[in-house]
Design an enzyme around this catalytic site. Sequence first.
Site, PDB file in Angstrom:
ATOM      1  N   HIS A 149       0.806  -1.215   0.000  1.00  0.00           N
ATOM      2  CA  HIS A 149       0.000   0.000   0.000  1.00  0.00           C
ATOM      3  C   HIS A 149       0.838   1.263   0.000  1.00  0.00           C
ATOM      4  O   HIS A 149       0.308   2.359   0.108  1.00  0.00           O
ATOM      5  CB  HIS A 149      -0.969  -0.004   1.191  1.00  0.00           C
ATOM      6  CG  HIS A 149      -1.887  -1.185   1.145  1.00  0.00           C
ATOM      7  ND1 HIS A 149      -1.643  -2.315   1.895  1.00  0.00           N
ATOM      8  CD2 HIS A 149      -2.997  -1.418   0.427  1.00  0.00           C
ATOM      9  CE1 HIS A 149      -2.590  -3.207   1.631  1.00  0.00           C
ATOM     10  NE2 HIS A 149      -3.416  -2.691   0.752  1.00  0.00           N
ATOM     11  N   GLY A 150       2.152   1.131  -0.076  1.00  0.00           N
ATOM     12  CA  GLY A 150       3.021   2.284  -0.246  1.00  0.00           C
ATOM     13  C   GLY A 150       3.452   3.019   1.003  1.00  0.00           C
ATOM     14  O   GLY A 150       3.749   4.205   0.940  1.00  0.00           O
TER      15      GLY A 150
END
Length: 184
Positions: A149-150
């Site tokens: 999800h970064g």
Amino acid sequence: MPTDADQHIRATDAALPRRDFIHIMGASVAVVGSGGALWPLIDSFNPSADVRATSSVEVDLEPFELGQRITVKWRGKPVFISRRTAREIELARADDHAKLRDPQTDAERVIDPEWLVVIGICTHLGCVPLGQAPQSDRGGWNGWFCPCHGSHYDTSGRIRRGPAPLNLEIPPYEFLDPMRLKIG
């Protein structure tokens, strides 16, 4: 002269302590028997020997070079241990006063500045961030990067960008001597 009623009362009075003894012994046997029967069930709630063995982990830090990161397993979770370079420590301390989502200084997160110990689980959805291998993407702050999800973490394990709400968790640990670490 004693009547039949008087003899009956005396006989009843003599039988009372005997009945009390029988009731107390019967109840005692029932309690002890119940406890003996329930003990295996109660004992089954204790952790097994293999779980107790993993409640703490000792790590020999002697063979690790500056800049090297390792992963050990503690209570079924990955724990990242990073032997930070002077540059990584400097970067972490420089960001102590930056606007952080979960504000903590580098000094609050480490016992010895050279060694960072964090649980390697992203605080967003429980993924394992990248950044342990030298060639892997360490994110924008040279820490860890969760590709799911970064989320980006810095060299102190603090969240810098992405959806993760909290910094990487610090497990309970202590140094047994300068080059031996105990987690748990």
